[in-house]
Design a protein around this motif. Structure first.
Motif, PDB file in Angstrom:
ATOM      1  N   TYR A 298      43.450  32.514  39.237  1.00 22.49           N
ATOM      2  CA  TYR A 298      43.344  32.225  37.807  1.00 22.49           C
ATOM      3  C   TYR A 298      44.568  32.747  37.067  1.00 22.49           C
ATOM      4  N   VAL A 299      45.036  31.946  36.116  1.00 17.40           N
ATOM      5  CA  VAL A 299      46.205  32.299  35.308  1.00 17.40           C
ATOM      6  C   VAL A 299      45.824  32.167  33.836  1.00 17.40           C
ATOM      7  N   VAL A 300      46.058  33.225  33.073  1.00 21.38           N
ATOM      8  CA  VAL A 300      45.773  33.206  31.633  1.00 21.38           C
ATOM      9  C   VAL A 300      47.110  33.316  30.898  1.00 21.38           C
ATOM     10  N   TYR A 301      47.499  32.238  30.204  1.00 24.91           N
ATOM     11  CA  TYR A 301      48.811  32.205  29.557  1.00 24.91           C
ATOM     12  C   TYR A 301      48.815  32.966  28.230  1.00 24.91           C
ATOM     13  N   LEU A 302      49.785  33.874  28.105  1.00 22.81           N
ATOM     14  CA  LEU A 302      49.998  34.643  26.880  1.00 22.81           C
ATOM     15  C   LEU A 302      51.507  34.666  26.616  1.00 22.81           C
TER      16      LEU A 302
ATOM     17  N   ILE B 188      48.682  36.314  32.719  1.00 24.00           N
ATOM     18  CA  ILE B 188      47.877  37.253  33.497  1.00 24.00           C
ATOM     19  C   ILE B 188      47.490  36.569  34.800  1.00 24.00           C
ATOM     20  N   MET B 189      47.739  37.234  35.909  1.00 18.34           N
ATOM     21  CA  MET B 189      47.389  36.724  37.226  1.00 18.34           C
ATOM     22  C   MET B 189      46.124  37.413  37.728  1.00 18.34           C
ATOM     23  N   ILE B 190      45.182  36.615  38.219  1.00 23.79           N
ATOM     24  CA  ILE B 190      43.954  37.144  38.810  1.00 23.79           C
ATOM     25  C   ILE B 190      43.712  36.386  40.105  1.00 23.79           C
ATOM     26  N   SER B 191      43.746  37.099  41.238  1.00 25.84           N
ATOM     27  CA  SER B 191      43.572  36.463  42.547  1.00 25.84           C
ATOM     28  C   SER B 191      42.382  37.083  43.269  1.00 25.84           C
TER      29      SER B 191
ATOM     30  N   VAL C 263      47.986  46.369  41.357  1.00 22.35           N
ATOM     31  CA  VAL C 263      47.811  47.739  41.853  1.00 22.35           C
ATOM     32  C   VAL C 263      46.678  47.830  42.870  1.00 22.35           C
ATOM     33  N   GLY C 264      46.020  46.719  43.137  1.00 18.41           N
ATOM     34  CA  GLY C 264      44.941  46.704  44.120  1.00 18.41           C
ATOM     35  C   GLY C 264      44.323  45.328  44.216  1.00 18.41           C
ATOM     36  N   PRO C 265      43.497  45.097  45.236  1.00 13.58           N
ATOM     37  CA  PRO C 265      42.839  43.799  45.400  1.00 13.58           C
ATOM     38  C   PRO C 265      42.032  43.415  44.162  1.00 13.58           C
ATOM     39  N   ASN C 266      42.175  42.166  43.752  1.00 15.91           N
ATOM     40  CA  ASN C 266      41.420  41.628  42.603  1.00 15.91           C
ATOM     41  C   ASN C 266      41.898  42.162  41.257  1.00 15.91           C
ATOM     42  N   HIS C 267      42.921  43.004  41.243  1.00 14.56           N
ATOM     43  CA  HIS C 267      43.339  43.622  39.984  1.00 14.56           C
ATOM     44  C   HIS C 267      44.242  42.678  39.187  1.00 14.56           C
ATOM     45  N   PRO C 268      43.970  42.434  37.892  1.00 13.10           N
ATOM     46  CA  PRO C 268      44.824  41.575  37.079  1.00 13.10           C
ATOM     47  C   PRO C 268      46.158  42.245  36.775  1.00 13.10           C
ATOM     48  N   TRP C 269      47.196  41.430  36.649  1.00  9.57           N
ATOM     49  CA  TRP C 269      48.514  41.949  36.301  1.00  9.57           C
ATOM     50  C   TRP C 269      49.271  40.880  35.517  1.00  9.57           C
ATOM     51  N   ILE C 270      50.366  41.254  34.870  1.00 13.89           N
ATOM     52  CA  ILE C 270      51.096  40.298  34.045  1.00 13.89           C
ATOM     53  C   ILE C 270      52.394  39.882  34.753  1.00 13.89           C
ATOM     54  N   MET C 271      52.599  38.568  34.814  1.00 15.83           N
ATOM     55  CA  MET C 271      53.773  38.003  35.484  1.00 15.83           C
ATOM     56  C   MET C 271      54.680  37.347  34.446  1.00 15.83           C
ATOM     57  N   ASN C 272      55.974  37.359  34.695  1.00 18.16           N
ATOM     58  CA  ASN C 272      56.971  36.819  33.755  1.00 18.16           C
ATOM     59  C   ASN C 272      56.831  37.420  32.366  1.00 18.16           C
ATOM     60  N   PRO C 273      56.658  38.734  32.270  1.00 18.80           N
ATOM     61  CA  PRO C 273      56.456  39.361  30.949  1.00 18.80           C
ATOM     62  C   PRO C 273      57.634  39.126  30.010  1.00 18.80           C
ATOM     63  N   GLY C 274      57.330  38.958  28.721  1.00 25.69           N
ATOM     64  CA  GLY C 274      58.367  38.795  27.715  1.00 25.69           C
ATOM     65  C   GLY C 274      58.974  37.411  27.639  1.00 25.69           C
TER      66      GLY C 274
ATOM     67  N   LYS D  11      47.305  27.119  23.205  1.00 27.31           N
ATOM     68  CA  LYS D  11      46.633  28.249  22.576  1.00 27.31           C
ATOM     69  C   LYS D  11      46.792  29.500  23.430  1.00 27.31           C
ATOM     70  N   PRO D  12      47.187  30.631  22.829  1.00 27.46           N
ATOM     71  CA  PRO D  12      47.279  31.880  23.597  1.00 27.46           C
ATOM     72  C   PRO D  12      45.939  32.188  24.279  1.00 27.46           C
ATOM     73  N   GLY D  13      46.007  32.496  25.546  1.00 29.18           N
ATOM     74  CA  GLY D  13      44.783  32.763  26.299  1.00 29.18           C
ATOM     75  C   GLY D  13      44.255  31.556  27.043  1.00 29.18           C
ATOM     76  N   SER D  14      44.960  30.421  26.938  1.00 29.63           N
ATOM     77  CA  SER D  14      44.529  29.225  27.680  1.00 29.63           C
ATOM     78  C   SER D  14      44.646  29.489  29.176  1.00 29.63           C
ATOM     79  N   THR D  15      43.693  28.973  29.922  1.00 29.03           N
ATOM     80  CA  THR D  15      43.575  29.336  31.330  1.00 29.03           C
ATOM     81  C   THR D  15      43.855  28.181  32.287  1.00 29.03           C
ATOM     82  N   LEU D  16      44.482  28.542  33.396  1.00 31.17           N
ATOM     83  CA  LEU D  16      44.731  27.621  34.502  1.00 31.17           C
ATOM     84  C   LEU D  16      43.918  28.104  35.699  1.00 31.17           C
ATOM     85  N   HIS D  17      43.124  27.209  36.270  1.00 33.38           N
ATOM     86  CA  HIS D  17      42.325  27.520  37.454  1.00 33.38           C
ATOM     87  C   HIS D  17      42.971  26.803  38.643  1.00 33.38           C
TER      88      HIS D  17
END
Length: 227
Positions: A180-184, A216-219, A199-210, A151-157
């Protein structure tokens, strides 16, 4: 005149006693604070090696949300080196336990709809495929519809650290952190509004786009209160 001198003398004695009493109280308070601080400094956590399946399960469950840990299915390598179901569960999470044969600690918890994707990766890895090969094979299978991406938005902890020592009282692993990883699948920076680099500590970003593996990566930053 004599009465005035007596009155002054008595007042001086009273002030002296009051100051002495206050100084003693301050000294007593300082001693109490120092004792408490010293006692706190002497408290040590007794971390021990993970040397049983029970300890492996307890520590790996830390990857799952606390409210859901009792119902998770747990899979992974046991202490004997066999890939097994360590515990059956009934909720929406699957925990992949830490591999005891690898250094450090790395456990993961993911939504059960991601299991076909995860299982395919394990299968290809067992066949000796490299990381890039696994990526390309799953990319093709996902695009063709052969591979269910969940399911889009499924999460990996992810609960990981350099140490493999854990605290039996809390089940925490020494120095471990969360990611945390949110698959889209096939999402992009344009479709999500997220940057392709943090772009900064704790900031979410998208990895392997397209790609099929877009996420979505959240550290979160480490909790300094636990150090």
């Amino acid at each position: 005149m004599k009465q005035i001198l007596i009155t002054i003398a008595i007042a001086g004695v009273l002030v002296s006693c009051k100051n002495t009493s206050e100084n003693k109280k301050d000294a007593d308070d300082s001693a109490v604070v120092e004792t408490v601080e010293n006692s706190t400094d002497q408290v040590e956590t007794n971390y021990v090696p993970i040397d049983s399946d029970e300890a492996l399960i307890a520590a790996s469950l830390m990857a799952a949300p606390e409210a859901s840990r009792d119902g998770c299915t747990i899979i992974g390598y046991n202490m004997a080196g066999d890939f097994v179901t360590l515990r059956e569960g009934g909720n929406e999470f699957i925990v992949l336990a830490d591999d005891p044969k690898k250094s450090g600690f790395n456990a993961a918890c993911y939504h059960k709809s991601l299991e076909p994707f995860m299982a395919r990766g394990r299968e290809l890895r067992a066949e000796g495929k490299t990381g890039p090969e696994i990526f390309d094979i799953r990319e093709e299978e996902a695009k063709s519809g052969k591979l269910d991406m969940g399911k889009p938005g499924s999460t990996l902890h992810i609960y990981y650290g350099e140490s493999d020592l854990y605290n039996p009282k809390t089940n925490e692993v020494e120095g471990a952190q969360y990611r945390y990883v949110v698959y889209l699948p096939f999402a992009t920076a344009e479709s999500t509004g997220l940057p392709e680099k943090p772009v900064g500590p704790n900031h979410p970003w998208i990895m392997n786009p397209g790609t099929h593996r877009a996420h979505i990566m959240i550290s979160p930053l480490p909790d300094k209160n636990k150090n």
